[in-house]
Structures are given as C-alpha cells and as structure tokens.
Write an enzyme that holds these catalytic residues in place. Structure first.
Site, PDB file in Angstrom:
ATOM      1  N   LYS A 103      76.295  72.360  36.274  1.00 21.21           N
ATOM      2  CA  LYS A 103      76.313  70.888  36.278  1.00 21.21           C
ATOM      3  C   LYS A 103      75.508  70.343  37.453  1.00 21.21           C
ATOM      4  O   LYS A 103      74.754  69.397  37.305  1.00 21.21           O
ATOM      5  CB  LYS A 103      77.770  70.389  36.331  1.00 21.21           C
ATOM      6  N   GLU A 109      64.044  63.270  26.262  1.00 22.72           N
ATOM      7  CA  GLU A 109      65.476  63.470  26.493  1.00 22.72           C
ATOM      8  C   GLU A 109      66.145  64.081  25.254  1.00 22.72           C
ATOM      9  O   GLU A 109      67.004  64.960  25.373  1.00 22.72           O
ATOM     10  CB  GLU A 109      66.113  62.122  26.868  1.00 22.72           C
ATOM     11  N   GLU A 137      69.082  72.403  25.652  1.00 20.42           N
ATOM     12  CA  GLU A 137      70.027  72.918  26.646  1.00 20.42           C
ATOM     13  C   GLU A 137      71.384  73.277  26.051  1.00 20.42           C
ATOM     14  O   GLU A 137      72.048  74.178  26.539  1.00 20.42           O
ATOM     15  CB  GLU A 137      70.170  71.983  27.845  1.00 20.42           C
ATOM     16  N   ASN A 147      93.211  51.898  39.347  1.00 18.89           N
ATOM     17  CA  ASN A 147      92.038  52.502  38.723  1.00 18.89           C
ATOM     18  C   ASN A 147      91.178  51.351  38.233  1.00 18.89           C
ATOM     19  O   ASN A 147      91.697  50.433  37.599  1.00 18.89           O
ATOM     20  CB  ASN A 147      92.511  53.383  37.552  1.00 18.89           C
ATOM     21  N   GLY A 148      89.884  51.377  38.516  1.00 16.97           N
ATOM     22  CA  GLY A 148      89.015  50.306  38.034  1.00 16.97           C
ATOM     23  C   GLY A 148      88.353  49.571  39.180  1.00 16.97           C
ATOM     24  O   GLY A 148      88.225  50.104  40.287  1.00 16.97           O
ATOM     25  N   ARG A 176      89.436  63.319  36.225  1.00 16.12           N
ATOM     26  CA  ARG A 176      89.088  61.903  36.306  1.00 16.12           C
ATOM     27  C   ARG A 176      88.562  61.512  37.693  1.00 16.12           C
ATOM     28  O   ARG A 176      88.039  60.403  37.876  1.00 16.12           O
ATOM     29  CB  ARG A 176      90.314  61.028  36.007  1.00 16.12           C
ATOM     30  N   TRP A 184      88.382  58.690  42.381  1.00 17.32           N
ATOM     31  CA  TRP A 184      86.936  58.813  42.167  1.00 17.32           C
ATOM     32  C   TRP A 184      86.369  57.564  42.805  1.00 17.32           C
ATOM     33  O   TRP A 184      86.474  56.468  42.264  1.00 17.32           O
ATOM     34  CB  TRP A 184      86.641  58.871  40.658  1.00 17.32           C
ATOM     35  N   CYS A 244      89.704  56.794  38.125  1.00 12.46           N
ATOM     36  CA  CYS A 244      90.667  57.538  38.926  1.00 12.46           C
ATOM     37  C   CYS A 244      91.830  57.922  38.030  1.00 12.46           C
ATOM     38  O   CYS A 244      91.923  57.485  36.890  1.00 12.46           O
ATOM     39  CB  CYS A 244      91.175  56.676  40.069  1.00 12.46           C
ATOM     40  N   LYS A 276      68.130  67.564  25.487  1.00 16.10           N
ATOM     41  CA  LYS A 276      69.541  67.677  25.074  1.00 16.10           C
ATOM     42  C   LYS A 276      69.707  68.803  24.080  1.00 16.10           C
ATOM     43  O   LYS A 276      70.606  69.627  24.182  1.00 16.10           O
ATOM     44  CB  LYS A 276      70.040  66.379  24.412  1.00 16.10           C
ATOM     45  N   HIS A 283      46.288  65.713  19.853  1.00 19.73           N
ATOM     46  CA  HIS A 283      45.601  66.507  20.881  1.00 19.73           C
ATOM     47  C   HIS A 283      46.177  67.914  20.996  1.00 19.73           C
ATOM     48  O   HIS A 283      45.950  68.589  21.997  1.00 19.73           O
ATOM     49  CB  HIS A 283      45.672  65.780  22.225  1.00 19.73           C
TER      50      HIS A 283
HETATM   51  O1  M6R Z   1      72.871  65.525  39.145  1.00 17.72           O
HETATM   52  P1  M6R Z   1      71.431  65.260  38.827  1.00 17.72           P
HETATM   53  O2  M6R Z   1      71.234  64.021  38.028  1.00 17.72           O
HETATM   54  O3  M6R Z   1      70.558  65.276  40.044  1.00 17.72           O
HETATM   55  O4  M6R Z   1      70.996  66.490  37.916  1.00 17.72           O
HETATM   56  C1  M6R Z   1      69.684  66.633  37.485  1.00 17.72           C
HETATM   57  C2  M6R Z   1      69.581  67.638  36.380  1.00 17.72           C
HETATM   58  O5  M6R Z   1      70.009  68.905  36.815  1.00 17.72           O
HETATM   59  C3  M6R Z   1      70.401  67.230  35.138  1.00 17.72           C
HETATM   60  O6  M6R Z   1      70.025  65.974  34.678  1.00 17.72           O
HETATM   61  C4  M6R Z   1      70.198  68.258  34.001  1.00 17.72           C
HETATM   62  O7  M6R Z   1      68.896  68.192  33.535  1.00 17.72           O
HETATM   63  C5  M6R Z   1      71.215  67.999  32.894  1.00 17.72           C
HETATM   64  N1  M6R Z   1      71.810  69.217  32.510  1.00 17.72           N
HETATM   65  C6  M6R Z   1      70.623  67.397  31.681  1.00 17.72           C
HETATM   66  O8  M6R Z   1      71.540  67.173  30.662  1.00 17.72           O
END
Ligand code: M6R
Length: 604
Positions: free
Chosen positions: A599, A477, A484, A98-99, A27, A74, A2, A481, A500
C-alpha cells in the site's frame, strides 16, 4: 473516518470499549482514548499511535466504571498527538466525535473570547466547550440546545457525571449505530465493534439524537421522539469490517460520494474559497509563476489531470513528474515555483525524496495528501488534505477521485488569489463540484453492468484503454487499476496517439475501453474509435446518458450522467475501478492485497 464505541450497562465498560475499538482500527489509527464514569467521576486515558499503545497504558492505569466512550482517531483537524486524541473532557462532560465541524473556527474564537480555554487543535473540543458553556439540566437537553450552533458532518457520543447511566449521541452524515443488549446497550460508528455482544442494531438516521441507558433507547428527531426499526445483522465479523462488501476496494469505491463531500466540506463560505492549511501568504500565491506536480502511480495520474485544471483555470504552466524520475533530473526551480507532491499515504519514498530536493532548490512545497501529519506533510510548507478516510485496499480508488477534487480546488484558489476568477465564478465551479457525489451515486447504482461485462471478459489476456484530453489520464488509470489487481496486461493511451504504434496491436481479441464522454475533442476521439472498429477491435465505450450514437460502433456501452468536461474524470474514474474490480474478482485474485505490491512504497 474515526471509530467510536460507547457502552452503558452492568459490566466493566473499559474492556468492552477497547475490544470494540480494535475492530474499528481500520477506520483510523493515529491515536486513541477511552473515558469512563465511576462514582460520579470522569476519568480518561489517551495514547498516541496504534491501539496497542492505549492498551499498554490501560494495563498500567485501568479505568473503572460501567459506562464509557472510546475513540480511535484518523486525524483531520490537528496532528496526531495526545492532546488532540479523543475523548475531550470539559467540565462534567466527555465526548468523542467522528467527522468535521465546519464552523469550528468561528465557534472557537467566540468561546475563547468568553474565557473557554482550549487544550487541543481539534474541531471536536469546540463541541465539548459548547456543551459545558450551554449546559442545561441534562446532557440530552444540552445537546438539543447546542446542535443548531454546529455545522458539518458528525457523529458524537457523550457522557456526563450529572446523568451517570446515560450515553447520549447524535448522527449527522457520519455513521452511528446503536447495539441492543440485555440490561446493556452500545453505540458504535460501525457494526464490527459490537458483533461480539449483539446482532440487533438500530441504524440512526441523519439528524437523530439518542439517549441510551442500560434498559432503554430513546431516539429523537427535530426534538420529537421517533421509532427506528431494529435490524438483525447476520454478517460475519470480517464481512462487517468491510461494511458488508466482499473487499475493502469495493467498499472504498462506494465511499467516494462521502469522501468527495468531506474533501469539499468547509472550504467555501459562499464568497471566498479558503484553503488555510496551504499556509501561503497572499503575496506567495500572487508570485507563483510555475507549478511542478510530483507523484507516483495513481497519484501521478491525478497530477496529469491536475495539470489540465491548473493550466485551464489558473493559467499557470504546469509540469507533471514521476517522483522517481524527478529526483534524478536537473530541476529548474526558484522561489516562484510551487512544487506540489500528491500522495495518498504521505509516505512514498520517491515522492518524499523529490520534495526534499525541490525544497533544497528553493521551491515552495505544498502537498495534496490523505494522511494527516504523514512524513511528506511534515516536510512540506503547507498541505491540502483530501479527507477520503483510510484507504485499505492496495488499489487506490477514493484517494484518486478526492485528489482530483483537491487539485481542482487548488486551481480555483490560485485563480481567486491571482484575481483571475471572481467570487461568482468560483461559486459556480464549487456548485458543479458539489453536484458530483450525487452523480457518482448514480454510477454506483449501475454496478451490475460492470459485473456482467467482467463475467464475459475476465479471461482476455490484454486490454487497451483510450482517452483524450482531460480523460487521457483516466485511460492510464483504468489500465493501471486492471493490471495491478487482475494481472492482465493493459495499456492506457491517448487515442490520437494510436496511429503512431499501438494500433498494430488491435485484433478481434483486444477489448478497447474508450472514455468517450462529452468533450471538446469528442469527434476526434470518435474517429480514433472508427480506426479500432475497422480492425475488429472489441469496442467498450463509456459515454454519457444522452449519447445514443454508439449502438453499432461498440460491443458494450456503459453510461454515466453528463457533467462539465473538466469534472468528467472524477466521474469516469469510477467505471474504470468497477471494470478492474470485477475482472479481478472473477479471476479469483486477491483484490485487496495483489501480489508483489504494498500500500505504501516506503523504499526507493
Ligand atoms: O501513497 P501514494 O499516493 O504516494 O502512493 C503512490 C502509488 O504507490 C499508488 O498510487 C499506487 O500506484 C497504487 N497502488 C495505485 O492503485
């Protein structure tokens, strides 16, 4: 995570606090409030939702006074609501916090038994009542008296009508800085809140308590006065918001030790693992025969690791589904099936739809989520929060590693309730989990190596990521990363699957990042890497500190401390994040807001 702002001086406190809170909205932003002290009277205004709601309310009912505290929340304990918003006022004292107060439940039970009446579901209100019940002559003395009673990570700021010019605060494993002005002083959980007023700061240390008046700042540690240095900050406001980091993603990578500690905090009392928000009865846990993990993107990768955890620790068969696929396939679900959506935001449309389908079919649904009272949490029967704090960068980092920790806790919890693991075994697993933040701190210290690597490799058009077993999802992953945020084509593969098909891609232009930390399949993975090297692929190996065998096999070797194999994905994710971050940064990409991405994906 927070935001806290406090002011004591000669000017009107409310506008200063409100402006400061606006700078801290990153935050947390589910509710907010301000309390000021004027003519020996405490007044406060709180509002649900973003700060604009508080601002509108304050325009109707402005708060007078030249001392005050404010908070943007938060949620962790208790859903976003006006009663749960801070400040919490009890008797002559108002506090913001906060915490997490780990032992708030037992404190609350005790306080209620002695007549305290609670108005919220928060852990914070417990502290407000303690300050009231144990009051001494001054607020500072009262704070000294109650601190030994509370456990956890917290920063707290408080004001009291009995001491109308003094702001009192305490910092314990949660950030808090004092801003120094002329005939006025400030306190805030983060520097950006105060940059409009001062560049001179005192950074409190864990355990510090401070009494702040317009003319003085007195700091105490273990009850004794101490001096802390004054530091002058030259950050621009936008750099300050990111804690001095160039991007939110980098800040969030660095926050992982803290985020993991917060995710684990207060769950294990030395004997029993308690995940009370799951809201499952012992009978319901005992009857789980199948688990379906449902998620998208990075959260789906967390699910893939979670399958290994749940099957190995709890011995329950697990399926992992991409939510957008799950929702359109025939679901074989009954009341002995536990469906676990995994989601950072709690708002992903496909995950929400999958959850609704599973519920309709009769499954019990508990969600692993980072956002309190989000849409998916509200639809679920129970929840396991990750407590990573707000994640602003589109690329998920701290949400991912805390999801892994949460899924590990879930596996331990089911094993405990189904009597597969005794208390000693659980304690051992928890100790290993609790050791991870320090290990990750070591990995973070080696950041420069990833930067150097990215400097050389950011122009390569393709990357391959390989892993096996627990670390196969980490290869996936790593590839996600990179693609994207850097727009480089990357694929993640189980290394045993190379022969394969994907092996045809290998040539002298292909960097192949191999997750090769200690594991039961280490030798097999090494053979797969030999196949890459034999075709001139550029081997980039992530290995353990003690593994000296890669000098000839690999072009670049990154090292991480060794941890138990099951926990290695939580550590190994961090180098993948650094590789992607620095490659994207060298390419000049918009790291925090990559093209075409959002996001939260709230549409199908
Ligand atoms: O909020 P969520 O965890 O449900 O989101 C899922 C995906 O949209 C999210 O993980 C996306 O793949 C990210 N941009 C990955 O870094």
């Amino acid at each position: 995570m927070c935001g806290i702002v406090g002011y004591t001086g000669k000017r009107a406190a409310m506008p200063i606090i409100l402006e400061g809170l606006k700078k801290l909205e990153y935050r947390g932003y589910d509710s907010a409030g301000i309390s000021t002290l004027h003519h020996n009277e405490l007044t406060h205004v709180k509002a649900l939702g973003k700060l604009i709601a508080l601002e509108e309310q304050l325009a109707q009912e402005p708060l007078a006074g030249s001392i005050g505290i404010g908070h943007t929340r938060w949620a962790t304990h208790g859903k976003p609501s006006v009663p749960n918003a801070h400040p919490h006022v009890v008797g002559t004292t108002a506090i913001v916090h906060n915490g997490i107060i780990e032992n708030y439940k037992s404190l609350r039970t005790e306080l209620e038994a002695h007549g305290s009446q609670f108005l919220s579901e928060t852990d914070t209100e417990t502290v407000a009542h303690l300050l009231h019940v144990h009051r001494r002559e001054t607020l500072l003395e009262t704070l000294f008296a109650i601190l030994p009673m509370i456990r956890g990570a917290y920063s707290i700021a408080a004001i009291d009508t009995r001491d109308p010019h003094t702001l009192v605060c305490v910092k314990q494993e949660s950030p808090l800085v004092i801003g120094l002005g002329k005939n006025e002083n400030f306190v805030a959980s983060d520097i950006p809140a105060l940059l409009a007023h001062t560049r001179d700061f005192i950074f409190l240390e864990d355990g510090d308590v401070a009494a702040i008046t317009p003319e003085s700042v007195s700091i105490y540690h273990h009850g004794q006065p101490v001096e802390r240095p004054i530091k002058t900050v030259s950050w621009s406001p936008s750099a300050a918001e990111k804690g001095g980091y160039k991007h939110f993603m980098l800040k969030e990578i660095h926050e992982q030790p803290r985020a993991l500690r917060d995710t684990l905090r207060g769950k294990f009392d030395g004997k029993t693992l308690q995940l009370s928000d799951l809201a499952l009865t012992p009978q319901e846990v005992a009857s789980i025969r199948r688990i379906q993990l449902v998620a998208c993107g990075t959260s789906w990768h967390a699910g893939l690791v979670g399958k290994y955890y749940l099957e190995q620790i709890a011995r329950i068969p697990v399926e992992v589904d991409i939510a957008s696929e799950y929702r359109y396939r025939t679901k074989v679900v009954d009341s002995s099936t536990l469906v676990v959506p995994i989601t950072q935001s709690g708002e992903t449309a496909d995950t929400l739809a999958a959850l609704k389908d599973a519920k309709r079919e009769g499954a019990k649904v508990i969600t692993v989520c980072n956002v309190v009272d989000s849409s998916i949490v509200r639809e679920s029967h129970g929840v396991l929060y990750t407590n990573a704090g707000p994640e602003i960068g589109v690329a998920s980092t701290k949400a991912f590693t805390t999801q892994l920790a949460a899924l590990y806790l879930l596996a331990l919890f089911i094993a405990q309730e189904q009597k597969r693991l005794d208390s000693a075994a659980i304690a051992e697993h928890i100790a290993q989990l609790e050791a991870l933040p320090a290990v990750i701190e070591t990995v973070l210290e080696r950041e420069e190596e990833y930067k150097n690597f990215a400097h050389t490799f950011h122009d390569y058009p393709n990357f391959l990521f390989l892993g096996r077993s627990f670390n196969f999802p980490i290869a996936l992953e790593g590839a996600l990363k990179l693609k994207e945020i850097s727009y480089i084509h990357a694929e993640g593969y189980a290394s045993g699957e190379m022969k394969h098909g994907p092996i045809a891609l290998i040539d002298a232009q292909m960097p192949v990042v191999v997750v090769a930390t200690a594991s039961a399949v280490y030798d097999k993975l090494v053979s797969n890497v030999e196949e890459v090297a034999a075709r001139d692929g550029i081997v980039v190996a992530l290995v353990n500190d003690a593994d000296t065998s890669w000098g000839k096999k690999a072009h670049t070797v990154f090292r991480v401390p060794e941890v138990p194999e099951m926990l290695s994905p939580i550590v190994n994710a961090v180098p993948m994040q650094f590789i992607a971050y620095y490659v994207a940064d060298f390419k000049g990409c918009d790291v925090d807001q990559p093209r075409n991405l959002a996001k939260s994906v709230t549409v199908e």
